[in-house]
Design an enzyme around this catalytic site. Structure first.
Site, PDB file in Angstrom:
ATOM      1  N   ASN A  71     -12.637  16.420  -0.610  1.00  0.00           N
ATOM      2  CA  ASN A  71     -12.848  15.474  -0.764  1.00  0.00           C
ATOM      3  C   ASN A  71     -14.475  15.402  -0.882  1.00  0.00           C
ATOM      4  O   ASN A  71     -15.122  16.844   0.421  1.00  0.00           O
ATOM      5  CB  ASN A  71     -12.926  14.018   0.322  1.00  0.00           C
ATOM      6  CG  ASN A  71     -13.484  13.055   0.580  1.00  0.00           C
ATOM      7  OD1 ASN A  71     -13.409  12.019  -0.750  1.00  0.00           O
ATOM      8  ND2 ASN A  71     -14.206  12.471   1.487  1.00  0.00           N
ATOM      9  N   THR A  72     -15.377  14.511  -1.416  1.00  0.00           N
ATOM     10  CA  THR A  72     -16.812  14.614  -0.738  1.00  0.00           C
ATOM     11  C   THR A  72     -17.197  13.546  -0.434  1.00  0.00           C
ATOM     12  O   THR A  72     -17.401  13.051  -1.198  1.00  0.00           O
ATOM     13  CB  THR A  72     -17.739  15.379  -2.296  1.00  0.00           C
ATOM     14  OG1 THR A  72     -18.992  14.881  -2.334  1.00  0.00           O
ATOM     15  CG2 THR A  72     -17.752  14.574  -3.728  1.00  0.00           C
ATOM     16  N   HIS A  73     -18.483  13.974   0.338  1.00  0.00           N
ATOM     17  CA  HIS A  73     -18.667  12.431   1.270  1.00  0.00           C
ATOM     18  C   HIS A  73     -20.387  12.256   0.854  1.00  0.00           C
ATOM     19  O   HIS A  73     -20.893  13.846   1.199  1.00  0.00           O
ATOM     20  CB  HIS A  73     -18.382  12.718   2.817  1.00  0.00           C
ATOM     21  CG  HIS A  73     -18.537  11.188   3.440  1.00  0.00           C
ATOM     22  ND1 HIS A  73     -18.151   9.761   2.958  1.00  0.00           N
ATOM     23  CD2 HIS A  73     -19.640  10.915   4.042  1.00  0.00           C
ATOM     24  CE1 HIS A  73     -18.740   9.547   3.869  1.00  0.00           C
ATOM     25  NE2 HIS A  73     -19.542   9.608   4.846  1.00  0.00           N
ATOM     26  N   LEU A 127      -6.532   8.095   1.496  1.00  0.00           N
ATOM     27  CA  LEU A 127      -5.067   8.523   1.017  1.00  0.00           C
ATOM     28  C   LEU A 127      -3.824   8.406   1.808  1.00  0.00           C
ATOM     29  O   LEU A 127      -4.807   8.972   2.700  1.00  0.00           O
ATOM     30  CB  LEU A 127      -5.296   9.936   0.079  1.00  0.00           C
ATOM     31  CG  LEU A 127      -6.108  10.079  -1.199  1.00  0.00           C
ATOM     32  CD1 LEU A 127      -6.893  12.080  -1.426  1.00  0.00           C
ATOM     33  CD2 LEU A 127      -5.426   9.717  -1.967  1.00  0.00           C
ATOM     34  N   ASP A 186     -12.578  10.849   6.887  1.00  0.00           N
ATOM     35  CA  ASP A 186     -13.726  11.845   6.300  1.00  0.00           C
ATOM     36  C   ASP A 186     -13.869  12.454   7.759  1.00  0.00           C
ATOM     37  O   ASP A 186     -14.363  12.819   7.909  1.00  0.00           O
ATOM     38  CB  ASP A 186     -14.914  11.345   6.387  1.00  0.00           C
ATOM     39  CG  ASP A 186     -15.254  10.596   4.884  1.00  0.00           C
ATOM     40  OD1 ASP A 186     -15.180   9.240   5.289  1.00  0.00           O
ATOM     41  OD2 ASP A 186     -14.722  10.429   4.194  1.00  0.00           O
ATOM     42  N   GLY A 231      -7.088  11.139   8.746  1.00  0.00           N
ATOM     43  CA  GLY A 231      -8.414  10.352   8.995  1.00  0.00           C
ATOM     44  C   GLY A 231      -9.531   9.485   7.931  1.00  0.00           C
ATOM     45  O   GLY A 231      -8.911   9.806   6.551  1.00  0.00           O
ATOM     46  N   ARG A 281       1.057  -1.651  -0.117  1.00  0.00           N
ATOM     47  CA  ARG A 281      -0.034   0.383  -0.227  1.00  0.00           C
ATOM     48  C   ARG A 281       1.216   1.304   0.460  1.00  0.00           C
ATOM     49  O   ARG A 281       0.920   1.701  -0.777  1.00  0.00           O
ATOM     50  CB  ARG A 281      -0.731   0.156   1.528  1.00  0.00           C
ATOM     51  CG  ARG A 281      -1.905   1.054   0.814  1.00  0.00           C
ATOM     52  CD  ARG A 281      -2.645   0.994   0.511  1.00  0.00           C
ATOM     53  NE  ARG A 281      -4.615   1.903   0.458  1.00  0.00           N
ATOM     54  CZ  ARG A 281      -5.222   2.250   1.016  1.00  0.00           C
ATOM     55  NH1 ARG A 281      -5.800   1.108   1.107  1.00  0.00           N
ATOM     56  NH2 ARG A 281      -5.686   2.778   0.896  1.00  0.00           N
TER      57      ARG A 281
HETATM   58  N1  LIG Z   1      -6.926   9.989   3.955  1.00  0.00           N
HETATM   59  C1  LIG Z   1      -8.330  10.379   3.259  1.00  0.00           C
HETATM   60  N2  LIG Z   1      -8.333   9.706   1.792  1.00  0.00           N
HETATM   61  C2  LIG Z   1      -9.599   9.573   1.684  1.00  0.00           C
HETATM   62  C3  LIG Z   1     -10.349   9.986   2.448  1.00  0.00           C
HETATM   63  C4  LIG Z   1     -10.513  10.876   3.648  1.00  0.00           C
HETATM   64  O1  LIG Z   1     -11.348  11.230   4.571  1.00  0.00           O
HETATM   65  N3  LIG Z   1      -9.113  11.515   4.131  1.00  0.00           N
HETATM   66  N4  LIG Z   1     -11.674  10.195   1.598  1.00  0.00           N
HETATM   67  C5  LIG Z   1     -11.929   9.208   1.014  1.00  0.00           C
HETATM   68  C6  LIG Z   1     -13.121   9.127   0.648  1.00  0.00           C
HETATM   69  N5  LIG Z   1     -14.120   8.409   1.364  1.00  0.00           N
HETATM   70  C7  LIG Z   1     -15.471   9.211   1.996  1.00  0.00           C
HETATM   71  O2  LIG Z   1     -15.384  10.006   1.728  1.00  0.00           O
HETATM   72  C8  LIG Z   1     -14.044   7.048   1.781  1.00  0.00           C
HETATM   73  C9  LIG Z   1     -13.025   5.672   0.566  1.00  0.00           C
HETATM   74  C10 LIG Z   1     -12.701   4.619   1.005  1.00  0.00           C
HETATM   75  C11 LIG Z   1     -13.000   4.454   2.560  1.00  0.00           C
HETATM   76  C12 LIG Z   1     -12.246   3.065   2.430  1.00  0.00           C
HETATM   77  O3  LIG Z   1     -12.401   2.696   3.042  1.00  0.00           O
HETATM   78  N6  LIG Z   1     -11.751   2.921   1.176  1.00  0.00           N
HETATM   79  C13 LIG Z   1     -10.915   0.843   1.489  1.00  0.00           C
HETATM   80  C14 LIG Z   1     -11.149   0.750   0.449  1.00  0.00           C
HETATM   81  C15 LIG Z   1     -12.763   0.296  -0.283  1.00  0.00           C
HETATM   82  C16 LIG Z   1     -12.525  -0.128  -1.445  1.00  0.00           C
HETATM   83  O4  LIG Z   1     -11.308  -0.265  -2.247  1.00  0.00           O
HETATM   84  O5  LIG Z   1     -13.810  -0.489  -2.107  1.00  0.00           O
HETATM   85  C17 LIG Z   1      -9.605   1.663   1.300  1.00  0.00           C
HETATM   86  O6  LIG Z   1      -8.717   2.500   1.047  1.00  0.00           O
HETATM   87  O7  LIG Z   1      -8.547  -0.053   2.186  1.00  0.00           O
HETATM   88  C18 LIG Z   1     -13.117   5.188   3.402  1.00  0.00           C
HETATM   89  C19 LIG Z   1     -13.509   6.201   3.369  1.00  0.00           C
HETATM   90  C20 LIG Z   1     -11.380   9.230  -0.118  1.00  0.00           C
HETATM   91  N7  LIG Z   1      -9.884   9.516   0.827  1.00  0.00           N
HETATM   92  N1  LIG Z   2     -17.361   8.088   1.069  1.00  0.00           N
HETATM   93  C1  LIG Z   2     -16.786   8.174   0.124  1.00  0.00           C
HETATM   94  C2  LIG Z   2     -18.268   8.225  -1.126  1.00  0.00           C
HETATM   95  O1  LIG Z   2     -18.543   7.057  -0.591  1.00  0.00           O
HETATM   96  N2  LIG Z   2     -17.867   8.792  -2.350  1.00  0.00           N
HETATM   97  C3  LIG Z   2     -19.181   9.236  -2.942  1.00  0.00           C
HETATM   98  O2  LIG Z   2     -19.505   8.243  -3.722  1.00  0.00           O
HETATM   99  C4  LIG Z   2     -20.085   8.758  -4.756  1.00  0.00           C
HETATM  100  C5  LIG Z   2     -19.930   8.449  -6.247  1.00  0.00           C
HETATM  101  O3  LIG Z   2     -20.161   9.038  -7.187  1.00  0.00           O
HETATM  102  P1  LIG Z   2     -19.852   8.625  -8.451  1.00  0.00           P
HETATM  103  O4  LIG Z   2     -19.478   7.708  -8.761  1.00  0.00           O
HETATM  104  O5  LIG Z   2     -21.420   8.430  -9.487  1.00  0.00           O
HETATM  105  O6  LIG Z   2     -19.847   9.901  -8.996  1.00  0.00           O
HETATM  106  C6  LIG Z   2     -20.092   9.951  -4.269  1.00  0.00           C
HETATM  107  O7  LIG Z   2     -21.699  10.271  -3.963  1.00  0.00           O
HETATM  108  C7  LIG Z   2     -19.593  10.508  -3.276  1.00  0.00           C
HETATM  109  O8  LIG Z   2     -20.291  11.626  -2.137  1.00  0.00           O
END
Ligand SMILES: Nc1nc2c(c(=O)[nH]1)N[C@@H](CN(C=O)c1ccc(C(=O)N[C@@H](CCC(=O)O)C(=O)O)cc1)CN2
Ligand SMILES: NCC(=O)N[C@@H]1O[C@H](COP(=O)([O-])[O-])[C@@H](O)[C@H]1O
Length: 185
Positions: free
Chosen positions: A88-90, A76, A126, A124, A48
């Site tokens: 980031n958008t959540h 990330l 989110d 962290g 990773r």
């Molecule tokens: N350092 C950060 N990186 C990211 C954040 C953040 O807040 N800090 N937000 C995410 C987007 N996100 C929610 O908004 C989110 C996306 C993915 C995961 C997660 O558990 N991912 C797993 C793998 C999932 C997969 O591959 O299907 C992982 O990373 O191991 C949690 C929150 C964007 N990056």
């Molecule tokens: N925690 C991360 C997360 O849930 N992200 C969410 O994935 C969707 C992507 O939609 P899209 O693939 O149609 O753009 C969006 O709603 C975004 O906020």
């Protein structure tokens, strides 16, 4: 964002679109607009940490002022976070329902109002300082897919607006809050 950036007054342009997997509609949309794209897959790297470094190196090729994570489903690591501000958008009203399943978790909890959050990513999940939020009502008839699609409509508009304002006016972070421009609303 590609459509908005066609107007010079928007103040921002998309220098590249990246993903951690193929077949993403955002990649195809960028290619149609002749915007550079890249894919950096976790499985192509031994660890990773190596992927984190490789992703940051790909991003560096485009010298962005701001990295926007929209549907990027990987946490990330420090190489990217320490090099760029990441927006980031959540699809939930943080701090409620963080993580990869915000819509599912909000629906399961029985909330009557949910929404979306635009925030600056930190190490962290989110937990970064919040830039903006919008609410979306939950309908009795909603399932995860219908609710998520209504949230996406709101969050895409919010994200485009926020990116433009941040590009035009700059921003400052005050603890857990991000102020765009020089003063609070
Ligand atoms: N350092 C950060 N990186 C990211 C954040 C953040 O807040 N800090 N937000 C995410 C987007 N996100 C929610 O908004 C989110 C996306 C993915 C995961 C997660 O558990 N991912 C797993 C793998 C999932 C997969 O591959 O299907 C992982 O990373 O191991 C949690 C929150 C964007 N990056
Ligand atoms: N925690 C991360 C997360 O849930 N992200 C969410 O994935 C969707 C992507 O939609 P899209 O693939 O149609 O753009 C969006 O709603 C975004 O906020």
């Amino acid at each position: 964002m590609l459509d908005a950036s066609a107007d010079p007054a928007y103040g921002a342009c998309v220098v590249a679109v990246g993903a951690d997997r193929d077949g993403i509609e955002g990649l195809a949309r960028a290619e149609r607009a002749q915007v550079p794209t890249f894919v950096e897959k976790l499985r192509d790297h031994p660890t990773r940490a190596v992927w984190d470094e490789a992703l940051a190196a790909r991003i560096a090729e485009y010298k962005p002022d701001l990295v926007v994570s929209a549907g990027f489903m990987k946490i990330l690591g420090a190489p990217t976070l320490e090099a760029y501000p990441v927006l980031n958008t959540h699809p939930a009203l943080l701090p409620s329902f963080p993580g990869a399943h915000g819509v599912r978790d909000a629906l399961a909890h029985g909330v009557r109002v949910t929404g979306c959050t635009v925030m600056l990513a930190d190490a962290g999940v989110d937990t970064g300082p919040i830039v903006a939020q919008e609410t979306v009502k939950v309908l009795d008839s909603d399932d995860e897919a219908t609710l998520h699609e209504r949230i996406k409509t709101v969050e895409r508009e919010l994200l485009v607006d926020i990116v433009g304002r941040m590009a035009r006016e700059g921003w400052t972070v005050h603890g857990r809050t991000v102020i765009i421009g020089g003063a609070r609303d």
